[in-house]
Design a protein around this motif. Structure first.
Motif, short mmCIF file in Angstrom:
data_model
loop_
_atom_site.label_atom_id
_atom_site.label_comp_id
_atom_site.label_asym_id
_atom_site.label_seq_id
_atom_site.Cartn_x
_atom_site.Cartn_y
_atom_site.Cartn_z
N MET A 1 44.60 34.86 35.57
CA MET A 1 44.53 33.70 36.42
C MET A 1 43.73 32.58 35.75
O MET A 1 44.03 31.42 35.97
N LEU A 2 42.75 32.98 35.01
CA LEU A 2 41.92 31.99 34.33
C LEU A 2 42.75 31.17 33.35
O LEU A 2 42.66 29.94 33.32
N ILE A 3 43.59 31.85 32.59
CA ILE A 3 44.41 31.16 31.59
C ILE A 3 45.46 30.29 32.27
O ILE A 3 45.72 29.15 31.85
N LEU A 4 46.08 30.79 33.34
CA LEU A 4 47.06 30.00 34.08
C LEU A 4 46.42 28.74 34.66
O LEU A 4 47.01 27.67 34.62
N GLY A 5 45.22 28.86 35.17
CA GLY A 5 44.50 27.70 35.68
C GLY A 5 44.24 26.67 34.61
O GLY A 5 44.41 25.46 34.83
N LEU A 6 43.86 27.13 33.43
CA LEU A 6 43.61 26.20 32.32
C LEU A 6 44.90 25.51 31.87
O LEU A 6 44.89 24.31 31.56
N VAL A 7 46.00 26.26 31.87
CA VAL A 7 47.29 25.67 31.49
C VAL A 7 47.69 24.58 32.50
O VAL A 7 48.15 23.50 32.13
N LEU A 8 47.50 24.86 33.80
CA LEU A 8 47.82 23.87 34.82
C LEU A 8 46.95 22.62 34.69
O LEU A 8 47.43 21.50 34.90
N ILE A 9 45.70 22.80 34.34
CA ILE A 9 44.81 21.65 34.14
C ILE A 9 45.29 20.81 32.96
O ILE A 9 45.30 19.57 33.03
N VAL A 10 45.72 21.45 31.89
CA VAL A 10 46.21 20.71 30.72
C VAL A 10 47.50 19.96 31.07
O VAL A 10 47.66 18.79 30.69
#
Length: 99
Positions: A1-10
């Motif tokens: 979830m952490l990585i998915l959140g970072l991808v969405l932020i980018v």
């Protein structure tokens, strides 16, 4: 979830930057702008900004939630290691010799 959140932020940041670099044609009769060379209307730019904002908020919440889950898992793993080490250090005082 952490990585998915970072991808969405980018992705949200890229959409925001694209929205900032739209160029208008300066004509009040035909208020279209160009986004990456494509003509877009004001409604499209608004929707892009709305999607970027939603993605940013969702990405931040996923990052926060994923960080909490990761911290909890690390804490549990640390406790398990401590428990396993304490169990290895314990030696029985008497042995059962039923021979």
């Amino acid at each position: 979830m952490l990585i998915l959140g970072l991808v969405l932020i980018v992705v949200a940041a890229v959409l925001i930057v694209l929205g900032l670099f739209t160029t208008g044609n300066g004509d009040l009769d035909d208020p279209t702008a160009t986004l990456l060379g494509l003509p877009v209307g004001s409604t499209t730019i608004f929707v892009i900004g709305l999607i970027a904002g939603v993605l940013l908020l969702f990405g931040l919440s996923l990052t926060k939630w994923g960080g909490k889950l990761q911290a909890k898992a690390m804490k549990e793993k640390r406790q398990m290691r401590k428990l396993a080490k304490s169990l290895q250090d314990v030696t029985p005082d008497s042995k059962d010799d039923d021979n």
